[in-house]
Scaffold this motif. Structure first.
Motif, PDB file in Angstrom:
ATOM      1  N   SER A  38       0.819  -1.205   0.000  1.00  0.00           N
ATOM      2  CA  SER A  38       0.000   0.000   0.000  1.00  0.00           C
ATOM      3  C   SER A  38       0.856   1.260   0.000  1.00  0.00           C
ATOM      4  N   ARG A  39       1.907   1.281   0.841  1.00  0.00           N
ATOM      5  CA  ARG A  39       2.744   2.469   0.937  1.00  0.00           C
ATOM      6  C   ARG A  39       3.501   2.726  -0.372  1.00  0.00           C
ATOM      7  N   ALA A  40       3.818   1.667  -1.131  1.00  0.00           N
ATOM      8  CA  ALA A  40       4.467   1.846  -2.431  1.00  0.00           C
ATOM      9  C   ALA A  40       3.512   2.420  -3.469  1.00  0.00           C
ATOM     10  N   MET A  41       2.192   2.373  -3.182  1.00  0.00           N
ATOM     11  CA  MET A  41       1.178   2.891  -4.093  1.00  0.00           C
ATOM     12  C   MET A  41       0.545   4.167  -3.534  1.00  0.00           C
ATOM     13  N   GLY A  42       1.318   4.962  -2.827  1.00  0.00           N
ATOM     14  CA  GLY A  42       0.814   6.218  -2.294  1.00  0.00           C
ATOM     15  C   GLY A  42      -0.160   6.064  -1.154  1.00  0.00           C
ATOM     16  N   GLY A 375       3.461   5.454  -6.811  1.00  0.00           N
ATOM     17  CA  GLY A 375       2.292   6.188  -6.356  1.00  0.00           C
ATOM     18  C   GLY A 375       2.617   7.605  -5.947  1.00  0.00           C
ATOM     19  N   VAL A 376       1.565   8.346  -5.674  1.00  0.00           N
ATOM     20  CA  VAL A 376       1.679   9.712  -5.195  1.00  0.00           C
ATOM     21  C   VAL A 376       0.581   9.944  -4.168  1.00  0.00           C
ATOM     22  N   ASN A 377       0.883  10.804  -3.197  1.00  0.00           N
ATOM     23  CA  ASN A 377      -0.048  11.086  -2.105  1.00  0.00           C
ATOM     24  C   ASN A 377       0.010  12.581  -1.814  1.00  0.00           C
ATOM     25  N   GLY A 405       7.995   0.908  -5.258  1.00  0.00           N
ATOM     26  CA  GLY A 405       8.117  -0.379  -4.580  1.00  0.00           C
ATOM     27  C   GLY A 405       8.087  -1.541  -5.554  1.00  0.00           C
ATOM     28  N   ALA A 406       8.324  -2.723  -5.009  1.00  0.00           N
ATOM     29  CA  ALA A 406       8.322  -3.949  -5.812  1.00  0.00           C
ATOM     30  C   ALA A 406       8.077  -5.144  -4.907  1.00  0.00           C
ATOM     31  N   SER A 417       8.403  -7.924  -0.230  1.00  0.00           N
ATOM     32  CA  SER A 417       7.976  -6.646  -0.792  1.00  0.00           C
ATOM     33  C   SER A 417       8.842  -5.525  -0.242  1.00  0.00           C
ATOM     34  N   PHE A 418       9.072  -4.518  -1.102  1.00  0.00           N
ATOM     35  CA  PHE A 418       9.944  -3.400  -0.748  1.00  0.00           C
ATOM     36  C   PHE A 418       9.230  -2.102  -1.098  1.00  0.00           C
ATOM     37  N   ASN A 419       9.507  -1.061  -0.331  1.00  0.00           N
ATOM     38  CA  ASN A 419       8.901   0.233  -0.645  1.00  0.00           C
ATOM     39  C   ASN A 419       9.825   1.376  -0.226  1.00  0.00           C
ATOM     40  N   TYR A 420       9.693   2.472  -0.967  1.00  0.00           N
ATOM     41  CA  TYR A 420      10.422   3.700  -0.653  1.00  0.00           C
ATOM     42  C   TYR A 420       9.448   4.871  -0.747  1.00  0.00           C
TER      43      TYR A 420
END
Length: 463
Positions: A38-42, A375-377, A405-406, A417-420
Motif C-alpha cells: 500500500s505504501r508503495a502505491m501512495g 504512487g503519489v499522495n 516499490g516492488a 515486498s519493498f517500498n520507498y
C-alpha cells in the motif's frame, strides 16, 4: 490441518502487540498507508486489498486478497523525518533549531484467514504518532533551567526566563490500533466488513515547564516532565467492497469511528478536556481499475477530522492580540482555570484543521515472480499559518509524497515486498503571539519545516 493457520495467525498478532511502534507524521500524524504494498502505491488500498494488512484500509478488502487459506505479513520500515524551526521573539529569544531523534522504526504486521467460502477473518496492527526533540539551552547560560538564574536570566524556545524543566524540549506520541476484523461475502461481487479498534497510546512532554509563567497553564503540575503516560480506548470500523464490469472495476469504502481514549492523567493540565486525546474519526472511498490483466490503478480519497479533537483542533495563542491570549475566551485572557487554561475544555491546542488526502497508485505484475509499484499522495497540511508557535512541537508540514516499490515471489508461498517514500520538504511561515517587539506581528516571524524519507521491507507467507 486448519489449526496450524489459526496458530500462525495468532502468533503473528501476539508478536505485533508486544513489538514497539514508533512513528511520525505523514498525513497529519497518520501514516499514508499500511504495509509495503500500500505504501508503495501512495497509500491506496480501500478498493485494493493485497496482503495481510488489508483490513487497515478497509475490512471488506480482506475478502479480495488472493489466498487459499491464510496469509501473514510481517515487515518494518526505517523512517527519517528531519524537522526544523525558526522563531524571532522578544520574549523567547532567537530560535533556529533542528530536531534530534530523526530515525524511527515502524513495524507492520497483519494476517487473514479464509474461515469458509463466505467469511474471512483477520487482524491488522497499525501505528501512528509524532515526536520532536530540540535543544533549548540559553546561549552562554547552561544553568538557565528549573529556575536557576545564577548565570543570569535568559530565554530561548520555550525556556522562558530559566523556568523550563529541561534544557531539551519536545513531545512524543505513539499510537497503536489492533483491528480484529471480519469480512462477509454477500455474493460474488459484493462484500461487507467490520473491525473493532482496540487502541493504546503513550505520550510524554518535556521542557514545557515555563508554560505556567507564560500564562498558558493553570498549574505547573501535570504539564511537562511527567514521564510516559498511557491511554487506552476503542472504536469500530465498517467497510464495503463492490465489483463491476466483470471485476475490472472495484469500488470500496471505509468508515472509522472516533476512538474514545482514557485521559492522559499525567498531562491533564496540558491537553484540553483534562488530558483527553482521542483518535479522530476518518473515512475514505476508493476505486481500483484493471485496464489490463497486468496493470491495476487504485485511487483513494480520505478525510481525517483532526479538528474534532479539542486537544488537537483548539487554536493556540492569539496572534492578533497577545494580551488576550486564548482566542476561545475573548476578554477573559485565560483567567478561568476550569475552562480557558491549558487542560480546560477550551484550553489551547495545536489549531489543526480537518485534512483531505488524495492517494493514487499503480501496480504492474511483470510476471509470476516480480511486481512493480509507484504512487503519489497529497494532503494539505492541517496546520494554518497562524498556528506556527505550538506546532514547533508537532511540525506536520509535509504535503506531497512520491512512492516506489516492488515484490519478489521466489515461490508460490513466499513473497518479499519493498517500498520507498519521499515526502517533499514544506515550510509553513506565519506570525506568533510573541513577536520581535512584543506587539502583534505584521507578516511572519516564525517558520516550521519537515521532509521525510522511508525505506521498508515486508515478508509475506500464504497458504
Amino acid at each position: 490441518m486448519k489449526s496450524m493457520p489459526r496458530k500462525a495467525l495468532a502468533l503473528a498478532v501476539a508478536a505485533a502487540v508486544v513489538f514497539p511502534i514508533s512513528a511520525s507524521a505523514t498525513n497529519g500524524y497518520f501514516l499514508i498507508g499500511f504495509g509495503a504494498k500500500s505504501r508503495a502505491m501512495g497509500g491506496a488500498g480501500v478498493a485494493y486489498g493485497q496482503d495481510g494488512l488489508a483490513a487497515a484500509a478497509n475490512p471488506a478488502a480482506m475478502a479480495d486478497v488472493e489466498v487459499d487459506t491464510m496469509r501473514v505479513d510481517v515487515g518494518g520500515e526505517l523512517f527519517h523525518p528531519p524537522r526544523a524551526v525558526k522563531h524571532d521573539s522578544a520574549a523567547l529569544g532567537q530560535t533556529d533549531a533542528r530536531s534530534g531523534a530523526n530515525l524511527f522504526l515502524i513495524p507492520n504486521m497483519g494476517g487473514i484467514f479464509k474461515f469458509n467460502r463466505d467469511i474471512t477473518v483477520g487482524m491488522a496492527v497499525v501505528g501512528a504518532g509524532l515526536g520532536t526533540r530540540y535543544d533549548q539551552t540559553v546561549p552562554g547560560n547552561p544553568t538557565c533551567v528549573n529556575g536557576d538564574t545564577s548565570g543570569g536570566v535568559g530565554s530561548t524556545f520555550f525556556n522562558f526566563n530559566c523556568n523550563a524543566d529541561s534544557t531539551t524540549v519536545g513531545v512524543s506520541l505513539m499510537q497503536m490500533q489492533m483491528l480484529p476484523s471480519v469480512a462477509y461475502r454477500l455474493n460474488r461481487n459484493h462484500y461487507i466488513g467490520g473491525s473493532v479498534a482496540i487502541a493504546v497510546q503513550t505520550f510524554r512532554a518535556f521542557g514545557l515547564g515555563a508554560f505556567e509563567d507564560l500564562g498558558f497553564a493553570a498549574s505547573d503540575e501535570n504539564v511537562s516532565g511527567e514521564g510516559n503516560d498511557w491511554s487506552y480506548g476503542g472504536g469500530i470500523r465498517l467497510g464495503g467492497l463492490h465489483k463491476f464490469s466483470d471485476g475490472t472495476l472495484t469500488f470500496g469504502w471505509n468508515w472509522a469511528s472516533r476512538v474514545y481514549m482514557t485521559e492522559f492523567d499525567k498531562y491533564r493540565n496540558l491537553f484540553a478536556e483534562q488530558g483527553d486525546f482521542d483518535i479522530p474519526m476518518h473515512y475514505a472511498i476508493g476505486i481500483a481499475v484493471k485496464p489490463t490483466d497486468k496493470l491495476t490503478i487504485a485511487a483513494d480519497v480520505q478525510r481525517i477530522e483532526f479538528s474534532s479533537i479539542k486537544s488537537v483542533g483548539n487554536p493556540g495563542p492569539n496572534v492578533l492580540d497577545p494580551g488576550d491570549l486564548n482566542p476561545l475566551c475573548p476578554g477573559d485572557d485565560g483567567i478561568d482555570p476550569d475552562r480557558c487554561k491549558l487542560g480546560g475544555n477550551d484550553g489551547m491546542g495545536f489549531g489543526w484543521k480537518d485534512q483531505t488526502v488524495f492517494k493514487l497508485g499503480f501496480n504492474y505484475d511483470h510476471n509470476s515472480r516480480w511486481s512493480y509499484r509507484a504512487g503519489v499522495n497529497y494532503g494539505k497540511s492541517p496546520i494554518p499559518d497562524d498556528q506556527v508557535l505550538f506546532n514547533m512541537l508537532a511540525p506536520a508540514t509535509v504535503e506531497w509524497h512520491a512512492t516506489l516499490g516492488a515484490s519478489y515471489r521466489p515461490s508460490q508461498n513466499v513473497e518479499w515486498s519493498f517500498n520507498y517514500m519521499h515526502a517533499f520538504e514544506n515550510v509553513i511561515k506565519g506570525p506568533t503571539a510573541f513577536g520581535p517587539t512584543g506587539e502583534p506581528v505584521v507578516g511572519e516571524n516564525a517558520s516550521i519545516a519537515m521532509r521525510q524519507n522511508s525505506l521498508g521491507i515486508s515478508f509475506g507467507f500464504k497458504m
